[in-house]
Design an enzyme around this catalytic site. Structure first.
Site, PDB file in Angstrom:
ATOM      1  CG  LEU A 154      13.715 -15.522  42.147  1.00  0.00           C
ATOM      2  CD1 LEU A 154      14.740 -15.474  43.422  1.00  0.00           C
ATOM      3  CD2 LEU A 154      12.612 -16.487  42.641  1.00  0.00           C
ATOM      4  CG  ASP A 155      10.748  -8.042  41.634  1.00  0.00           C
ATOM      5  OD1 ASP A 155       9.650  -8.281  42.277  1.00  0.00           O
ATOM      6  OD2 ASP A 155      11.301  -6.996  41.793  1.00  0.00           O
ATOM      7  CB  ILE A 156       8.051 -11.843  36.516  1.00  0.00           C
ATOM      8  CG1 ILE A 156       9.225 -12.665  36.333  1.00  0.00           C
ATOM      9  CG2 ILE A 156       7.300 -11.423  35.401  1.00  0.00           C
ATOM     10  CD1 ILE A 156      10.184 -12.118  35.355  1.00  0.00           C
TER      11      ILE A 156
END
Length: 277
Positions: A154-156
């Protein structure tokens, strides 16, 4: 208030050298693991909005009684995050060496990666397609692995991709969610998004309540967009309204199509796995 240089942790096992990162819920330090004479990165749980530190004891203090339960919840999540990463075994995922509690807060110790982050390697006009795709394939390998374990990152984004030599390594699982076998989430996380890299569903309450690799695939496609153009991708709401900007003609049609599909506003229209992407 961060720990100062030369601070000792775990009875002198680790010696802090300097701060190398900070966020809303943590400080990250470069430190020396004294016995092994090894450089490591140490992440300390510290919610700056709610926490203070006693200058003499170094203990973390939560001045407001009403915030103590809230901070404790996220401290527990921080520890669970570290334990989950430590169980992962993939060359493209950061390695956790140690977890401990001290100074009334929590810490975890990671390998120290000296190769900088992916954003440092992006030329102003974007990088060559073959180089960009090579990095994306490595991170896709990491995503395929964590998705097998029912975890969404959820934070690429380029800032969360560091290098072990020329090997891309995914870091910062602070926003990650874990899911059970039926696909329902089993963890809570701070609400946050990285604009340009987060899809529409991450902005919605409960939008990532059910396991869907397509959410991470959007961010992976957005990262590829950034690598090839040198430009931060438009926000998901702008992609929904206006579509993606036309990509440079130097980019192959297959890669253009891959980005367009990955960044589809409707997650059902995206590739549903890293392998498919």
């Amino acid at each position: 208030m961060q720990l100062s240089s030369s601070t000792l942790l775990q009875g002198g096992k680790y010696r802090i050298e300097k701060v190398i990162g900070r966020g809303g819920t943590s400080f990250t330090y470069l430190a020396l693991q004294v016995g092994l004479n090894r450089k490591v990165a140490i992440k300390e749980f510290f919610m700056r909005k709610f926490c203070n530190r006693d200058a003499e004891t170094l203990h973390v203090i939560i001045p407001s009684e009403e915030n103590k339960e809230f901070v404790a919840c996220f401290r527990h999540k921080f520890i669970k995050e570290a334990q989950a990463i430590a169980e992962l075994d993939n060359r493209h995922i950061i390695r956790v060496h140690d977890i401990f509690e001290e100074n009334d807060t929590a810490y975890y110790v990671m390998e120290y990666l000296q190769g900088g982050d992916l954003s440092d390697r992006i030329p102003q006009a974007g990088m060559a397609e073959a180089e960009a795709v090579g990095y994306i394939r490595q991170i896709a390998d990491a995503l395929a692995y964590i998705h097998e374990h029912k975890i969404l990152h959820l934070d690429i984004k380029p800032l969360n991709i560091l290098f072990r030599g020329d090997e891309a390594v995914l870091i910062d699982f602070g926003l990650s969610k874990h899911y059970d076998v039926s696909g329902d989430q089993t963890t809570t996380t701070p609400i946050a998004v990285s604009h340009g890299y987060a899809p529409m569903e991450q902005y919605k309450q409960g939008g990532v309540g059910t396991f869907s690799p397509a959410t991470d695939i959007y961010s992976l496609g957005a990262t590829l967009y950034k690598l090839l153009t040198g430009q931060t991708p438009p926000d998901a709401s702008d992609v929904f309204t206006d579509g993606l900007p036309v990509l440079p003609s130097s980019i192959s049609s297959s890669v253009c199509n891959a980005i367009a599909q990955a960044m589809s506003p409707n997650r059902k229209n995206r590739p549903q796995s890293a392998a498919e992407f």
